[in-house]
Design a protein around this motif. Sequence first.
Motif, PDB file in Angstrom:
ATOM      1  N   LYS A 215       0.820  -1.208   0.000  1.00  0.00           N
ATOM      2  CA  LYS A 215       0.000   0.000   0.000  1.00  0.00           C
ATOM      3  C   LYS A 215       0.860   1.266   0.000  1.00  0.00           C
ATOM      4  CE  LYS A 215      -3.621  -0.211   2.557  1.00  0.00           C
ATOM      5  NZ  LYS A 215      -4.529  -0.167   3.740  1.00  0.00           N
ATOM      6  N   ASN A 216       2.030   1.187   0.599  1.00  0.00           N
ATOM      7  CA  ASN A 216       2.900   2.353   0.677  1.00  0.00           C
ATOM      8  C   ASN A 216       3.580   2.663  -0.650  1.00  0.00           C
ATOM      9  OD1 ASN A 216       2.383   2.744   3.420  1.00  0.00           O
ATOM     10  ND2 ASN A 216       3.998   1.306   4.020  1.00  0.00           N
ATOM     11  N   GLU A 217       3.970   1.622  -1.397  1.00  0.00           N
ATOM     12  CA  GLU A 217       4.731   1.852  -2.636  1.00  0.00           C
ATOM     13  C   GLU A 217       3.863   2.020  -3.877  1.00  0.00           C
ATOM     14  OE1 GLU A 217       7.084  -0.360   0.311  1.00  0.00           O
ATOM     15  OE2 GLU A 217       5.444  -1.146  -0.913  1.00  0.00           O
ATOM     16  N   VAL A 218       2.646   1.496  -3.875  1.00  0.00           N
ATOM     17  CA  VAL A 218       1.849   1.495  -5.110  1.00  0.00           C
ATOM     18  C   VAL A 218       1.549   2.917  -5.582  1.00  0.00           C
ATOM     19  CG1 VAL A 218      -0.435   1.433  -3.982  1.00  0.00           C
ATOM     20  CG2 VAL A 218      -0.115   0.387  -6.252  1.00  0.00           C
ATOM     21  N   GLN A 219       1.500   3.874  -4.641  1.00  0.00           N
ATOM     22  CA  GLN A 219       1.219   5.252  -5.023  1.00  0.00           C
ATOM     23  C   GLN A 219       2.397   5.927  -5.716  1.00  0.00           C
ATOM     24  OE1 GLN A 219      -0.542   7.511  -1.784  1.00  0.00           O
ATOM     25  NE2 GLN A 219      -1.778   5.770  -1.150  1.00  0.00           N
ATOM     26  N   ASP A 220       3.536   5.268  -5.768  1.00  0.00           N
ATOM     27  CA  ASP A 220       4.655   5.777  -6.559  1.00  0.00           C
ATOM     28  C   ASP A 220       4.350   5.679  -8.047  1.00  0.00           C
ATOM     29  OD1 ASP A 220       6.036   6.224  -4.228  1.00  0.00           O
ATOM     30  OD2 ASP A 220       7.222   4.373  -4.349  1.00  0.00           O
ATOM     31  N   TYR A 221       3.446   4.786  -8.413  1.00  0.00           N
ATOM     32  CA  TYR A 221       3.152   4.540  -9.818  1.00  0.00           C
ATOM     33  C   TYR A 221       1.757   4.996 -10.238  1.00  0.00           C
ATOM     34  CZ  TYR A 221       7.135   1.534  -8.871  1.00  0.00           C
ATOM     35  OH  TYR A 221       8.364   1.067  -8.472  1.00  0.00           O
ATOM     36  N   VAL A 222       0.811   4.968  -9.306  1.00  0.00           N
ATOM     37  CA  VAL A 222      -0.576   5.337  -9.626  1.00  0.00           C
ATOM     38  C   VAL A 222      -1.079   6.312  -8.560  1.00  0.00           C
ATOM     39  CG1 VAL A 222      -2.907   4.491 -10.073  1.00  0.00           C
ATOM     40  CG2 VAL A 222      -0.948   3.044 -10.626  1.00  0.00           C
ATOM     41  N   SER A 223      -1.699   7.396  -9.006  1.00  0.00           N
ATOM     42  CA  SER A 223      -2.239   8.387  -8.068  1.00  0.00           C
ATOM     43  C   SER A 223      -3.441   7.816  -7.323  1.00  0.00           C
ATOM     44  CB  SER A 223      -2.659   9.650  -8.824  1.00  0.00           C
ATOM     45  OG  SER A 223      -1.559  10.227  -9.490  1.00  0.00           O
ATOM     46  N   VAL A 224      -3.703   8.395  -6.150  1.00  0.00           N
ATOM     47  CA  VAL A 224      -4.771   7.857  -5.295  1.00  0.00           C
ATOM     48  C   VAL A 224      -6.135   7.906  -5.972  1.00  0.00           C
ATOM     49  CG1 VAL A 224      -3.631   8.318  -3.102  1.00  0.00           C
ATOM     50  CG2 VAL A 224      -4.979  10.126  -4.176  1.00  0.00           C
ATOM     51  N   GLU A 225      -6.361   8.871  -6.889  1.00  0.00           N
ATOM     52  CA  GLU A 225      -7.680   8.971  -7.519  1.00  0.00           C
ATOM     53  C   GLU A 225      -7.997   7.802  -8.437  1.00  0.00           C
ATOM     54  OE1 GLU A 225      -5.326  11.261  -7.750  1.00  0.00           O
ATOM     55  OE2 GLU A 225      -5.069  12.041  -9.790  1.00  0.00           O
ATOM     56  N   TYR A 226      -6.960   7.027  -8.821  1.00  0.00           N
ATOM     57  CA  TYR A 226      -7.196   5.853  -9.668  1.00  0.00           C
ATOM     58  C   TYR A 226      -6.959   4.545  -8.907  1.00  0.00           C
ATOM     59  CZ  TYR A 226      -7.404   8.966 -13.692  1.00  0.00           C
ATOM     60  OH  TYR A 226      -7.764   9.944 -14.581  1.00  0.00           O
ATOM     61  N   LEU A 227      -6.761   4.638  -7.591  1.00  0.00           N
ATOM     62  CA  LEU A 227      -6.565   3.432  -6.780  1.00  0.00           C
ATOM     63  C   LEU A 227      -7.800   3.175  -5.926  1.00  0.00           C
ATOM     64  CD1 LEU A 227      -2.906   3.911  -5.498  1.00  0.00           C
ATOM     65  CD2 LEU A 227      -3.677   2.249  -7.187  1.00  0.00           C
ATOM     66  N   PRO A 228      -8.214   1.913  -5.794  1.00  0.00           N
ATOM     67  CA  PRO A 228      -9.357   1.590  -4.925  1.00  0.00           C
ATOM     68  C   PRO A 228      -8.972   1.749  -3.459  1.00  0.00           C
ATOM     69  CG  PRO A 228      -8.358  -0.417  -5.788  1.00  0.00           C
ATOM     70  CD  PRO A 228      -7.672   0.718  -6.476  1.00  0.00           C
ATOM     71  N   PRO A 229      -9.952   1.828  -2.561  1.00  0.00           N
ATOM     72  CA  PRO A 229      -9.671   2.035  -1.130  1.00  0.00           C
ATOM     73  C   PRO A 229      -8.735   1.000  -0.529  1.00  0.00           C
ATOM     74  CG  PRO A 229     -11.988   2.451  -1.573  1.00  0.00           C
ATOM     75  CD  PRO A 229     -11.404   1.908  -2.853  1.00  0.00           C
ATOM     76  N   HIS A 230      -8.841  -0.276  -0.951  1.00  0.00           N
ATOM     77  CA  HIS A 230      -7.977  -1.282  -0.319  1.00  0.00           C
ATOM     78  C   HIS A 230      -6.502  -1.112  -0.697  1.00  0.00           C
ATOM     79  CE1 HIS A 230      -8.503  -3.390  -4.231  1.00  0.00           C
ATOM     80  NE2 HIS A 230      -7.374  -3.994  -3.924  1.00  0.00           N
ATOM     81  N   MET A 231      -6.229  -0.231  -1.682  1.00  0.00           N
ATOM     82  CA  MET A 231      -4.849   0.108  -2.028  1.00  0.00           C
ATOM     83  C   MET A 231      -4.458   1.479  -1.473  1.00  0.00           C
ATOM     84  SD  MET A 231      -4.315  -1.165  -5.949  1.00  0.00           S
ATOM     85  CE  MET A 231      -4.278  -2.901  -6.399  1.00  0.00           C
ATOM     86  N   GLY A 232      -5.315   2.023  -0.619  1.00  0.00           N
ATOM     87  CA  GLY A 232      -5.035   3.332  -0.059  1.00  0.00           C
ATOM     88  C   GLY A 232      -5.491   4.475  -0.935  1.00  0.00           C
ATOM     89  N   GLY A 233      -6.338   4.180  -1.942  1.00  0.00           N
ATOM     90  CA  GLY A 233      -6.791   5.202  -2.877  1.00  0.00           C
ATOM     91  C   GLY A 233      -8.168   5.738  -2.549  1.00  0.00           C
ATOM     92  N   THR A 234      -8.636   6.633  -3.418  1.00  0.00           N
ATOM     93  CA  THR A 234      -9.935   7.287  -3.214  1.00  0.00           C
ATOM     94  C   THR A 234     -10.879   7.083  -4.400  1.00  0.00           C
ATOM     95  OG1 THR A 234      -9.062   9.364  -4.138  1.00  0.00           O
ATOM     96  CG2 THR A 234      -8.904   9.067  -1.745  1.00  0.00           C
ATOM     97  N   ASP A 235     -10.519   6.208  -5.330  1.00  0.00           N
ATOM     98  CA  ASP A 235     -11.361   6.000  -6.513  1.00  0.00           C
ATOM     99  C   ASP A 235     -12.687   5.339  -6.104  1.00  0.00           C
ATOM    100  OD1 ASP A 235     -12.437   5.596  -8.995  1.00  0.00           O
ATOM    101  OD2 ASP A 235     -10.765   4.424  -9.799  1.00  0.00           O
ATOM    102  N   PRO A 236     -13.829   5.997  -6.373  1.00  0.00           N
ATOM    103  CA  PRO A 236     -15.123   5.434  -5.976  1.00  0.00           C
ATOM    104  C   PRO A 236     -15.633   4.356  -6.932  1.00  0.00           C
ATOM    105  CG  PRO A 236     -15.457   7.527  -7.083  1.00  0.00           C
ATOM    106  CD  PRO A 236     -13.968   7.320  -7.003  1.00  0.00           C
ATOM    107  N   PHE A 237     -14.856   4.073  -7.969  1.00  0.00           N
ATOM    108  CA  PHE A 237     -15.285   3.124  -9.000  1.00  0.00           C
ATOM    109  C   PHE A 237     -15.597   1.750  -8.415  1.00  0.00           C
ATOM    110  CE2 PHE A 237     -13.872  -0.397 -11.716  1.00  0.00           C
ATOM    111  CZ  PHE A 237     -14.736  -0.259 -12.776  1.00  0.00           C
ATOM    112  N   LYS A 238     -16.726   1.189  -8.825  1.00  0.00           N
ATOM    113  CA  LYS A 238     -17.098  -0.181  -8.474  1.00  0.00           C
ATOM    114  C   LYS A 238     -17.470  -0.912  -9.751  1.00  0.00           C
ATOM    115  CE  LYS A 238     -18.695   0.716  -3.750  1.00  0.00           C
ATOM    116  NZ  LYS A 238     -19.840   0.628  -2.805  1.00  0.00           N
ATOM    117  N   TYR A 239     -16.829  -2.044  -9.958  1.00  0.00           N
ATOM    118  CA  TYR A 239     -17.054  -2.779 -11.197  1.00  0.00           C
ATOM    119  C   TYR A 239     -18.483  -3.306 -11.270  1.00  0.00           C
ATOM    120  CZ  TYR A 239     -16.545  -6.085 -15.011  1.00  0.00           C
ATOM    121  OH  TYR A 239     -16.719  -6.752 -16.194  1.00  0.00           O
TER     122      TYR A 239
END
Length: 518
Positions: A215-239
């Motif tokens: 969770k700490n390193e993944v944001q080096d490659y993808v911004s929080v707006e495109y990461l789901p909550p379980h990756m520490g992101g804020t993307d509200p997208f639900k498949y």
Amino acid sequence: MAEYHAQNKAKLISETRRRFEAEYVTDKPDKYDPRDVERLQQDDNWVESYLLWRHSIVDETLKMLDESFQWRKEMCVNDLTESSIPRWLLEIGSIYLHGYDKEGNKLFWIRVKYHVKDHKTMLDKKKLIAFWLERYAKRENGKPVTVMFDLSETGINSIDMDFVRFIINCFKVYYPKYLSKMVIFDMPWIMNAAFKIVKSWLGPEAVSLLKFTSKNEVQDYVSVEYLPPHMGGTDPFKYSYPPLVDDDFQTPLCENGPIASEDEASSKEDIESDGKETLETVSSEEQTTLLKKINLTEHTSKAEETEKVDSKMKAFKKPLSVFKGPLLHISPAEELYFGSTESGEKKTLIVLTNVTKNIVAFKVRTTAPEKYRVKPSNSSCDPGASVDIVVSPHGGLTVSAQDRFLIMAAEMEQSSGTGPAELTQFWKEVPRNKVMEHRLRCHIVESSKPTTLTLKDSAFNMSDKTSEDLYLQLNRLLESNRKLEDQVQHCIWFQQLLLSLTMLLLAFVISFFYLLYS
């Protein structure tokens, strides 16, 4: 030097085509899909992608083309459609395209926890991978993707090395030059040995494309707006399915701007709804058109309406953030702010400024073309000039945070015309590497006071109090989310520790009885 490089590239492409036709196609014409053979003769970028992956060694490139084309025919890649994939496989949400990494590459999600090793369904799963990659390749010729290999909540039943090898081959042989990187998220310790094998499949050059993250390193490659909550992101997208989950940019309504009568009608609607909406606007081009059409002596009512529109334009504040591209400066830089349903605000503004010495053609595309009116969406901007683009929801449809806009721009020759026909022809002929692209996402500003939240306040110049409240609320939500995730992580860690101790105890007992009875 550049000229020599171009000549050498053209020579290699020509040699590859000639030898593939003579050495592979002539003897066994039924070995490949004729559409692939024809495309090879016409698409320089396609040939070049294979050459680059094989370091411009023609013999190796020909072998790669042979393997790739046989696979394409075997999988019927050119005929794969949505109906080719079992519905349950599309509904489960194990594989899909969504979002972008920090370099602007599309994210290709593989949610491993939804995969169960089963030889009966393996072919369908491979077709699903091929379907998404081919769909993307046709739309974004040569632009790489970032594979998000999400291993969170993955168990032993989900480990399928044959399927992983197929995915590796897709990027190694079938879709060369399409892999930007492969982000491996939250890999369980039990899979360490398995991924050592994966590295051997990739080869030494491609191993550098593997990025093992938590969770700490993944944001080096993808911004929080495109990461789901379980990756520490804020993307509200639900498949969900249907429809297909895709951020395909398409032409919105009113591509060439609405006709004059439509402009006037929309202006009247703005004025009639003045009591309901704090601010409505038209573009500067439309305003000029209206002013030219006004006859001060015979059309006084229209003049009064235009004056009201002028006053609204003065109140319309420009976005503050700016993306500084090589052709255009685009404001806002990242997000289009729309008011919520309660606030009553509908429109937002994109400002383009030409920073070149030539005319720049531009067009706007969106992932939800049925939702938005964009005026103008296909036009040009003179050197040093600015163009205001008005974006508004259409037909009562609501704005979604998942919606995206794409600004495309390219420099035109001085002698080029800028009429609709000339622009259409220009976009057909302009090389893709000459086109500047910039993406904008949508942001909805919530408000509990719709009568006081105006477009200029909510979208471009929020008050300090509103910003502070939103910031505090967001911080509280993120803090509670972190605490919950930490608790979950502790539980997972404890379970893994318990499992390890159980296995050690079992090994000890087996060893004890073995020594006892041997």
